[in-house]
Write a protein that holds these residues in place. Structure first.
Motif, mmCIF file in Angstrom:
data_model
loop_
_atom_site.group_PDB
_atom_site.id
_atom_site.type_symbol
_atom_site.label_atom_id
_atom_site.label_comp_id
_atom_site.label_asym_id
_atom_site.label_seq_id
_atom_site.Cartn_x
_atom_site.Cartn_y
_atom_site.Cartn_z
ATOM 1 N N GLY A 1 64.708 31.539 8.515
ATOM 2 C CA GLY A 1 63.771 31.804 9.188
ATOM 3 C C GLY A 1 65.647 32.862 10.604
ATOM 4 O O GLY A 1 65.796 32.737 10.319
ATOM 5 N N GLU A 2 64.383 32.658 11.431
ATOM 6 C CA GLU A 2 64.893 33.409 13.154
ATOM 7 C C GLU A 2 66.024 32.592 12.707
ATOM 8 O O GLU A 2 65.419 31.138 13.856
ATOM 9 N N PRO A 3 67.056 33.061 13.559
ATOM 10 C CA PRO A 3 68.208 32.561 14.656
ATOM 11 C C PRO A 3 67.553 31.962 15.975
ATOM 12 O O PRO A 3 67.165 32.507 16.274
ATOM 13 N N ILE A 4 67.548 30.679 16.446
ATOM 14 C CA ILE A 4 67.750 30.507 17.484
ATOM 15 C C ILE A 4 68.351 31.442 19.035
ATOM 16 O O ILE A 4 69.368 31.390 19.048
ATOM 17 N N ARG A 5 68.340 32.283 19.388
ATOM 18 C CA ARG A 5 68.552 32.822 20.577
ATOM 19 C C ARG A 5 69.330 31.362 21.604
ATOM 20 O O ARG A 5 68.815 31.295 22.189
ATOM 21 N N VAL A 6 70.954 31.718 22.587
ATOM 22 C CA VAL A 6 70.958 30.740 22.880
ATOM 23 C C VAL A 6 70.224 31.103 24.180
ATOM 24 O O VAL A 6 69.949 30.513 24.906
ATOM 25 N N GLN A 7 69.976 32.442 24.242
ATOM 26 C CA GLN A 7 69.529 32.391 26.009
ATOM 27 C C GLN A 7 68.217 31.740 26.055
ATOM 28 O O GLN A 7 67.420 31.464 27.234
ATOM 29 N N SER A 8 67.703 31.761 24.625
ATOM 30 C CA SER A 8 66.044 30.897 24.579
ATOM 31 C C SER A 8 66.347 29.801 25.259
ATOM 32 O O SER A 8 65.716 28.686 26.087
ATOM 33 N N LEU A 9 67.358 28.769 24.669
ATOM 34 C CA LEU A 9 67.674 27.458 25.120
ATOM 35 C C LEU A 9 68.059 27.449 26.590
ATOM 36 O O LEU A 9 66.863 26.420 27.135
ATOM 37 N N ILE A 10 68.933 28.007 27.003
ATOM 38 C CA ILE A 10 69.057 27.717 28.212
ATOM 39 C C ILE A 10 67.666 27.719 29.214
ATOM 40 O O ILE A 10 67.670 27.308 30.382
ATOM 41 N N GLN A 11 66.773 28.691 28.807
ATOM 42 C CA GLN A 11 66.056 29.059 29.714
ATOM 43 C C GLN A 11 64.627 28.022 29.464
ATOM 44 O O GLN A 11 64.009 27.908 30.537
ATOM 45 N N SER A 12 64.930 27.245 28.226
ATOM 46 C CA SER A 12 64.168 26.385 28.595
ATOM 47 C C SER A 12 64.322 24.718 29.682
ATOM 48 O O SER A 12 63.913 23.731 29.349
ATOM 49 N N GLY A 13 65.843 24.896 29.662
ATOM 50 C CA GLY A 13 66.287 24.248 30.577
ATOM 51 C C GLY A 13 67.144 22.976 30.477
ATOM 52 O O GLY A 13 66.700 22.050 30.741
#
Ligand SMILES: O=C(O)CCC(=O)C(=O)O
Ligand SMILES: [Fe+2]
Length: 356
Positions: free
Chosen positions: A5-17
């Protein structure tokens, strides 16, 4: 890990704290960004706006920079700083301010190589590619890739319009970078003793892609890389960055990583693999990587100029003599690209596989 499926965007990771990076992003000890030479700097070449009276001396300076580094800043290149700033600003607005669901409307095709749009590199399954050497470590980077030349590939409707001038700025920037790349390839050809058009004739019609890379702040910069060590595959890359810094290059023949100082008016020139082949190794492609930092996001805009996939690249015949034989096998560019995507950058120069 399989590609699913879709790759995880690094920005989403970081926004999860996160306070620690997931294991997929942790580099093996040898690749971690700890060895940097703080004193070295790459050369700055003044192009004097291509003034014909300065051509001879400019050529000499470029020749030296190509031999020693394969990378150099250029100033007085004729591209307005307002345009460089407009592209940086548009890119930053997309990554920093555009809501994720809207960003994902521009997602590039998962699993397809070099597809246009918004992405983040995925893990490549070693089973799928049949090669255990495939790098399993992810880059701490999200990007947007634009197809810009030939014009038949350019469709600004596929680009963000989050800021109203995004598409116009990228299109103008693309046009300026192509002209600049052609002028530089001529100077580089002359500097190695070739006819001005020799490298461009060898490359053929320029295929240009513009990749805006966004490196979110990283909680563990000592363990990660924004972009792993590689040389670019095409002929010549023109790069601008913001004032955060994080790009590093290897000086030719050395193991020392050198940080490329951000200079807001300058454009960085990186020689890529096909120029190394055409110059028969007189100039080598520049090995570079991007490191991350804990505090600030970083943005860069890389404009790649490549041959068409069907073009066969060979060392320039003018440089081949009995005492200086061809050092590289001929290669069809599309085959070179496929082998890159199969093997992955592996932290070493893919071009070494062609050395005779
Ligand atoms: O972010 C940077 O400065 C480097 C980008 C780069 O090397 C690439 O996209 O190939
Ligand atoms: Fe690169």
């Amino acid at each position: 890990m399989e590609v699913t499926g879709e790759p995880i965007r690094v920005q989403s990771l970081i926004q999860s704290g996160l306070s620690q990076v997931p294991f997929e992003y942790i580099q093996p000890p040898n690749n971690r960004p700890i060895h940097t030479d703080p004193d070295a700097n790459i050369p700055i070449v003044d192009l004097f706006n291509f003034n014909p009276n300065r051509r001879h001396s400019t050529r000499e300076v470029i020749g030296q920079a190509c031999r020693e580094w394969g990378a150099f800043h250029i100033i007085n290149h004729g591209v307005p700083t307002t345009l460089l700033d407009a592209v940086r600003r548009a890119g930053l607005a997309f990554f920093d301010e555009c809501p994720m669901p809207e960003k994902l409307r521009y997602a590039c095709t998962a699993g397809a190589a070099a597809s246009e749009g918004y992405g983040s590199r995925m893990l490549v399954s070693s089973n799928e590619k049949g090669n255990d050497a495939v790098s399993q470590v992810l880059d701490w980077r999200d990007y947007f890739d634009h197809h810009t030349f030939p014009l038949s590939r350019r469709d600004p409707n596929r680009w963000p319009n989050f800021t109203s001038d995004y598409r116009e700025s990228v299109a103008k920037y693309s046009d300026e970078m192509k002209i600049l790349a052609q002028k530089l390839l001529a100077l580089i050809s002359e500097s190695v003793g070739l006819r001005p058009s020799c490298i461009e004739d060898g490359v053929g019609e320029l295929y240009q892609n513009i990749t805006i890379s966004y490196y979110p702040p990283c909680p563990q910069p000592d363990l990660t890389l924004g972009l792993q060590s590689h040389s670019d595959m095409g002929a010549i890359t023109l790069l601008i960055q913001d004032d955060v810094g994080g790009l590093q290059v290897l000086q030719n023949g050395s193991d020392n990583w050198v940080t490329v100082q951000p200079l807001s008016d300058a454009i960085l020139v990186l020689l890529a693999d096909q120029t190394e082949i055409i110059t028969n190794g007189k100039y080598r492609s520049c090995v570079h990587r991007a490191v991350t930092n804990p505090d600030k996001p970083r943005l860069s805009v890389a404009t790649f100029h490549d041959p068409a996939k069907t073009v066969k690249i060979s060392p320039a015949s003018e440089l081949i003599t009995n005492s200086s034989p061809a050092k590289y096998q001929d290669v069809v560019y599309g085959d070179y690209v496929s082998s890159w995507y199969t093997k992955g950058p592996e932290g070493k120069r893919n071009i070494d596989a062609l050395i005779l």
